[in-house]
Design a protein around this motif. Sequence first.
Motif, PDB file in Angstrom:
ATOM      1  N   LEU A 189       1.384  -0.944  10.675  1.00  0.00           N
ATOM      2  CA  LEU A 189       2.669  -0.960   9.984  1.00  0.00           C
ATOM      3  C   LEU A 189       2.723   0.005   8.801  1.00  0.00           C
ATOM      4  O   LEU A 189       3.817   0.414   8.398  1.00  0.00           O
ATOM      5  N   ARG A 190       1.558   0.351   8.269  1.00  0.00           N
ATOM      6  CA  ARG A 190       1.567   1.230   7.098  1.00  0.00           C
ATOM      7  C   ARG A 190       2.204   2.575   7.426  1.00  0.00           C
ATOM      8  O   ARG A 190       3.003   3.096   6.646  1.00  0.00           O
ATOM      9  N   SER A 191       1.865   3.143   8.573  1.00  0.00           N
ATOM     10  CA  SER A 191       2.442   4.427   8.950  1.00  0.00           C
ATOM     11  C   SER A 191       3.944   4.307   9.197  1.00  0.00           C
ATOM     12  O   SER A 191       4.718   5.212   8.873  1.00  0.00           O
ATOM     13  N   LEU A 223      -5.145   2.301  -7.586  1.00  0.00           N
ATOM     14  CA  LEU A 223      -5.530   1.023  -7.006  1.00  0.00           C
ATOM     15  C   LEU A 223      -4.993   0.896  -5.578  1.00  0.00           C
ATOM     16  O   LEU A 223      -5.681   0.388  -4.688  1.00  0.00           O
ATOM     17  N   GLY A 224      -3.771   1.370  -5.355  1.00  0.00           N
ATOM     18  CA  GLY A 224      -3.212   1.319  -4.013  1.00  0.00           C
ATOM     19  C   GLY A 224      -3.983   2.194  -3.044  1.00  0.00           C
ATOM     20  O   GLY A 224      -4.221   1.820  -1.896  1.00  0.00           O
ATOM     21  N   SER A 225      -4.395   3.387  -3.494  1.00  0.00           N
ATOM     22  CA  SER A 225      -5.190   4.265  -2.627  1.00  0.00           C
ATOM     23  C   SER A 225      -6.540   3.650  -2.298  1.00  0.00           C
ATOM     24  O   SER A 225      -7.009   3.720  -1.155  1.00  0.00           O
ATOM     25  N   ALA A 226      -7.178   3.031  -3.300  1.00  0.00           N
ATOM     26  CA  ALA A 226      -8.469   2.387  -3.064  1.00  0.00           C
ATOM     27  C   ALA A 226      -8.326   1.203  -2.117  1.00  0.00           C
ATOM     28  O   ALA A 226      -9.162   0.993  -1.225  1.00  0.00           O
ATOM     29  N   ALA A 227      -7.228   0.443  -2.275  1.00  0.00           N
ATOM     30  CA  ALA A 227      -7.007  -0.695  -1.391  1.00  0.00           C
ATOM     31  C   ALA A 227      -6.777  -0.241   0.044  1.00  0.00           C
ATOM     32  O   ALA A 227      -7.197  -0.893   0.998  1.00  0.00           O
ATOM     33  N   GLY A 228      -6.125   0.920   0.215  1.00  0.00           N
ATOM     34  CA  GLY A 228      -5.924   1.450   1.552  1.00  0.00           C
ATOM     35  C   GLY A 228      -7.230   1.794   2.242  1.00  0.00           C
ATOM     36  O   GLY A 228      -7.392   1.580   3.455  1.00  0.00           O
ATOM     37  N   ILE A 229      -8.189   2.300   1.479  1.00  0.00           N
ATOM     38  CA  ILE A 229      -9.506   2.606   2.050  1.00  0.00           C
ATOM     39  C   ILE A 229     -10.258   1.317   2.377  1.00  0.00           C
ATOM     40  O   ILE A 229     -10.899   1.207   3.425  1.00  0.00           O
ATOM     41  N   VAL A 230     -10.144   0.332   1.513  1.00  0.00           N
ATOM     42  CA  VAL A 230     -10.823  -0.944   1.750  1.00  0.00           C
ATOM     43  C   VAL A 230     -10.301  -1.614   3.015  1.00  0.00           C
ATOM     44  O   VAL A 230     -11.063  -2.255   3.752  1.00  0.00           O
ATOM     45  N   MET A 231      -9.001  -1.452   3.306  1.00  0.00           N
ATOM     46  CA  MET A 231      -8.429  -2.079   4.493  1.00  0.00           C
ATOM     47  C   MET A 231      -9.011  -1.518   5.783  1.00  0.00           C
ATOM     48  O   MET A 231      -8.939  -2.149   6.833  1.00  0.00           O
ATOM     49  N   LEU A 232      -9.600  -0.318   5.721  1.00  0.00           N
ATOM     50  CA  LEU A 232     -10.192   0.280   6.914  1.00  0.00           C
ATOM     51  C   LEU A 232     -11.601  -0.220   7.185  1.00  0.00           C
ATOM     52  O   LEU A 232     -12.112  -0.033   8.294  1.00  0.00           O
ATOM     53  N   VAL A 233     -12.229  -0.840   6.177  1.00  0.00           N
ATOM     54  CA  VAL A 233     -13.622  -1.270   6.330  1.00  0.00           C
ATOM     55  C   VAL A 233     -13.791  -2.277   7.467  1.00  0.00           C
ATOM     56  O   VAL A 233     -14.713  -2.148   8.291  1.00  0.00           O
ATOM     57  N   PRO A 234     -12.937  -3.316   7.585  1.00  0.00           N
ATOM     58  CA  PRO A 234     -13.125  -4.264   8.694  1.00  0.00           C
ATOM     59  C   PRO A 234     -13.012  -3.638  10.075  1.00  0.00           C
ATOM     60  O   PRO A 234     -13.582  -4.157  11.041  1.00  0.00           O
ATOM     61  N   LEU A 235     -12.309  -2.508  10.180  1.00  0.00           N
ATOM     62  CA  LEU A 235     -12.132  -1.877  11.484  1.00  0.00           C
ATOM     63  C   LEU A 235     -13.394  -1.172  11.956  1.00  0.00           C
ATOM     64  O   LEU A 235     -13.579  -0.973  13.163  1.00  0.00           O
ATOM     65  N   VAL A 236     -14.244  -0.751  11.021  1.00  0.00           N
ATOM     66  CA  VAL A 236     -15.459  -0.014  11.383  1.00  0.00           C
ATOM     67  C   VAL A 236     -16.716  -0.855  11.215  1.00  0.00           C
ATOM     68  O   VAL A 236     -17.799  -0.412  11.577  1.00  0.00           O
ATOM     69  N   LEU A 274       0.812  -1.214   0.000  1.00  0.00           N
ATOM     70  CA  LEU A 274       0.000   0.000   0.000  1.00  0.00           C
ATOM     71  C   LEU A 274       0.845   1.264   0.000  1.00  0.00           C
ATOM     72  O   LEU A 274       0.426   2.300  -0.530  1.00  0.00           O
ATOM     73  N   VAL A 275       2.041   1.205   0.582  1.00  0.00           N
ATOM     74  CA  VAL A 275       2.907   2.383   0.639  1.00  0.00           C
ATOM     75  C   VAL A 275       3.750   2.520  -0.619  1.00  0.00           C
ATOM     76  O   VAL A 275       3.882   3.620  -1.176  1.00  0.00           O
ATOM     77  N   ARG A 276       4.279   1.407  -1.101  1.00  0.00           N
ATOM     78  CA  ARG A 276       5.226   1.469  -2.216  1.00  0.00           C
ATOM     79  C   ARG A 276       4.555   1.551  -3.584  1.00  0.00           C
ATOM     80  O   ARG A 276       5.169   2.044  -4.531  1.00  0.00           O
ATOM     81  N   VAL A 277       3.344   1.065  -3.699  1.00  0.00           N
ATOM     82  CA  VAL A 277       2.666   1.104  -4.999  1.00  0.00           C
ATOM     83  C   VAL A 277       2.027   2.469  -5.187  1.00  0.00           C
ATOM     84  O   VAL A 277       1.153   2.871  -4.410  1.00  0.00           O
ATOM     85  N   ARG A 278       2.454   3.179  -6.186  1.00  0.00           N
ATOM     86  CA  ARG A 278       1.938   4.524  -6.458  1.00  0.00           C
ATOM     87  C   ARG A 278       0.882   4.445  -7.557  1.00  0.00           C
ATOM     88  O   ARG A 278       1.158   4.607  -8.732  1.00  0.00           O
ATOM     89  N   SER A 279      -0.330   4.171  -7.199  1.00  0.00           N
ATOM     90  CA  SER A 279      -1.412   4.100  -8.186  1.00  0.00           C
ATOM     91  C   SER A 279      -2.732   4.326  -7.476  1.00  0.00           C
ATOM     92  O   SER A 279      -2.823   4.317  -6.248  1.00  0.00           O
TER      93      SER A 279
END
Length: 256
Positions: free
Chosen positions: A136-138, A81-94, A74-79
């Motif tokens: 770990l992302r931060s 798709l990476g930004s969208a995947a980062g938002i999707v990863m937050l869904v299970p937390l809420v 999520l950090v190294r991929v500059r696209s």
Amino acid sequence: MLFFLFLYAPIAAVVVFSFNTRKSLAVFDGWSLRWYRAFLDDSDLVHSLGTSLEVAAVAMVGSVLVGTALAFGLVRVRSRLGSAAGIVMLVPLVTPEIVTGASSLMLFKGVGLEPGLTTLILAETTFSISYVTVILRSRVAELNPEVEEAAMDLGATRVQALRLVTLPLLWPAVLSSAILIFTIVFDDFVLAYFTTGVSPQPLSVRIYSAIRFGVQPSINAVGTLLLLGSIVLIVLALFLPRLLGRRGSGLDLLGS
């Protein structure tokens, strides 16, 4: 003061009455280890404790491995798709955990898996990946890529640079996330209730099944042991990363 009283008074009562001589939850009649011995003599509770430890350990290892890889991606991929995947990863937390548990149960039923130890481990591991990734992302974002490039300029391969340079810098954050996941999975009830079978049952589900017929003093002993274990894990999560970070800084100064 009222807030702390309402928060910690029931916990203190559980600890005190776990040492009660009498089989009573209202009258304290002296100190004894009777109910701790009763817990150790209860094969069902001991077996459930072993199940909880096993599930927590497997989920910790699996979620840390996958979550670390996802954090790098999520950090190294500059696209986009990476930004969208980062938002999707937050869904299970809420997402409410009861929704996650019910959907996991329907998924396992749909693919022909009966609730048991396998489904419990799969559900807990999948649920925990988001926590590891967010933590770990931060930390990965703070790393300087030039350090890895310098290692490769000095003859290291990409894998060697990752193993010898990047992962040691990430180790404190990895350790913190691992301890956090172990604590969350070990104490989890909602997801475990939906995805476990009749046997083996994790300790949280076993305790819930037991207290429906009345709270036994041995349950207080179990709760006290869980509280002690949680405090130990919290202390490790607070101090071990700092200790490792100081050692790493000392080694860097020595090497320079």
